[in-house]
Design an enzyme around this catalytic site. Sequence first.
Site, mmCIF file in Angstrom:
data_model
loop_
_atom_site.group_PDB
_atom_site.id
_atom_site.type_symbol
_atom_site.label_atom_id
_atom_site.label_comp_id
_atom_site.label_asym_id
_atom_site.label_seq_id
_atom_site.Cartn_x
_atom_site.Cartn_y
_atom_site.Cartn_z
ATOM 1 N N LYS A 34 0.808 -1.197 0.009
ATOM 2 C CA LYS A 34 0.291 0.151 0.020
ATOM 3 C C LYS A 34 0.901 1.328 0.128
ATOM 4 O O LYS A 34 2.002 1.190 0.654
ATOM 5 C CB LYS A 34 -0.783 0.096 1.273
ATOM 6 C CG LYS A 34 -1.856 1.043 1.237
ATOM 7 C CD LYS A 34 -2.853 1.068 2.707
ATOM 8 C CE LYS A 34 -3.984 2.096 2.650
ATOM 9 N NZ LYS A 34 -4.705 1.716 3.932
ATOM 10 N N SER A 47 -10.099 -0.406 6.960
ATOM 11 C CA SER A 47 -9.568 -0.408 5.655
ATOM 12 C C SER A 47 -8.668 -1.706 5.086
ATOM 13 O O SER A 47 -8.369 -1.806 4.087
ATOM 14 C CB SER A 47 -8.528 0.837 5.706
ATOM 15 O OG SER A 47 -9.218 2.131 5.356
ATOM 16 N N SER A 103 -9.708 2.186 2.698
ATOM 17 C CA SER A 103 -8.811 2.607 1.922
ATOM 18 C C SER A 103 -8.014 1.881 1.345
ATOM 19 O O SER A 103 -7.131 2.243 0.334
ATOM 20 C CB SER A 103 -8.164 3.839 2.785
ATOM 21 O OG SER A 103 -7.087 3.122 3.673
HETATM 22 N N1 GLN Z 1 -13.314 4.330 6.119
HETATM 23 C C1 GLN Z 1 -12.539 4.924 7.349
HETATM 24 C C2 GLN Z 1 -12.186 6.136 7.204
HETATM 25 O O1 GLN Z 1 -12.471 6.841 6.063
HETATM 26 C C3 GLN Z 1 -11.414 3.837 7.742
HETATM 27 C C4 GLN Z 1 -10.233 4.053 6.821
HETATM 28 C C5 GLN Z 1 -9.101 3.401 7.147
HETATM 29 O O2 GLN Z 1 -9.271 2.346 8.000
HETATM 30 N N2 GLN Z 1 -7.813 3.548 6.940
HETATM 31 O O3 GLN Z 1 -11.563 6.812 7.993
#
Ligand code: GLN
Length: 485
Positions: A77, A176, A152
């Site tokens: 990532k 995410s 994400s």
């Molecule tokens: N979707 C969540 C957010 O927007 C979690 C994102 C994540 O786990 N990095 O913060």
Amino acid sequence: MIHRNSLTQLAAGLRAKKFSSVELVRAYLQRIEASQPALNAFISVTAAQALEAAAAADRDLAAGRGGALAGVPIAHKDLFCTAGVRTTCGSRMLDNFVSPYDATVVAKLKAAGAVTLGKLNMDEFAMGSSNETSYYGPVRNPWNPDFVPGGSSGGSAAAVAARLVPAATATDTGGSIRQPAALCGITGVKPTYGRVSRYGMIAFASSLDQAGVLAASAQDAALMLREMAGFDPRDSTSVDTPVPDYLAALDAPLAGVKVGLIKEFFDEGLDRESERRVREALAVLERLGASLREVSLQNLPRSVPVYYVVAPAECSSNLARYDGVRFGHRCKDPRDLQDLYRRSRGEGFGAEVKRRIMTGTYVLSAGYYDAYYLKAQRVRQLIAADFKRAFGEVDVLAGPTSPTAAFRIGAKTADPITMYLNDIYTIGANLAGLPALSVPCGFVDGLPVGLQIVGPHFAEARILNVAHRYQLETDWHLKAPERFA
Ligand code: GLN
């Protein structure tokens, strides 16, 4: 058809000299290149470095050396710092950022012999649930390109689902890893907070961020995690407990294992067809000898509001370092220092990141701190206590990963709250620092659905064991999208 091999098979095949790392890397690079216009899973592809590393791995293998992942291609990532290769975090702010060092996760996987093919697309600064906030454009779901892959870690999930790499690193602050795993039909593991080093991982919300893995199966994830986990003196929150052999524990029988079904997760927000798939998966666990019982975690429904105070607060502080001075985007011809700060940040950050910085700054400001931030921290403790109580009664908790299967690109971008609700079932584990994973458990209208399993602190081996036994009984994890089969 080398890409049909699992990570485990690839590692064994390399050792048995069935194929070379160079061959493998070439084959995957070709798949990546061919998929890029359709999926946009990668931000950077590092073909030359990968081929060099593969040649070195082949030499190691020929000499009978090399770690557990010698010669196996993977990708990171794009928020894990990689020396000499840019790390963008999905943001214009870091479009030109080249780290002088490797993140610990990157270094450890390198030491195990893994070969990095490139950096994967993601929501900007890991803020999002659909990979639509990336400066580099949305990633598409390999099962249907009109749909999101989740976020994400959308690039990581799409790449593994489309078999562009056998496994990838990812991070999970509020879901995410697990949510994109569910939406792309693969296995995603978020370890206990502190299990994997955060050193060199670009920070979003430091008390929640945790590195983990996306792979085709629990077995492959266990192999990756064993190499990634462990104490790191460079991360003050990393925990100094030994890393068990996650592979050794995979096969343990499930007879007598107590599985708690999180009552609050089977609520009216859960799509009925997805619920059916999850209940079918739970029935499989029962057939394997596990006992099921409903468990209530009263404070869990507060997890989304708590998270959207705590995470923005921490992000507003973490992202203060991007000021156009030391690294990252700098505006052209600033008039003075204020102008430099303002325009560099204004131009470098996207809308969602700005929204979070503003929310975070607000909840931390004098007069509001007690009403929002402190209160959120208190409720966070109540949620953690609920989990603790539940683990007094059961060995693992289970439920859906996500309220629905993947949604169409663009469907939720206009309304942040609807987007935030996507993580309603995943955020609790982050607030409590617990290990949790998602495994594919069927389809709704051709799109994958995930089963989530949460364990007590440092019970990675247990949740991987449950997931693995489930995967020995089912073949959802073996299915690949037709175009990428
Ligand atoms: N979707 C969540 C957010 O927007 C979690 C994102 C994540 O786990 N990095 O913060």
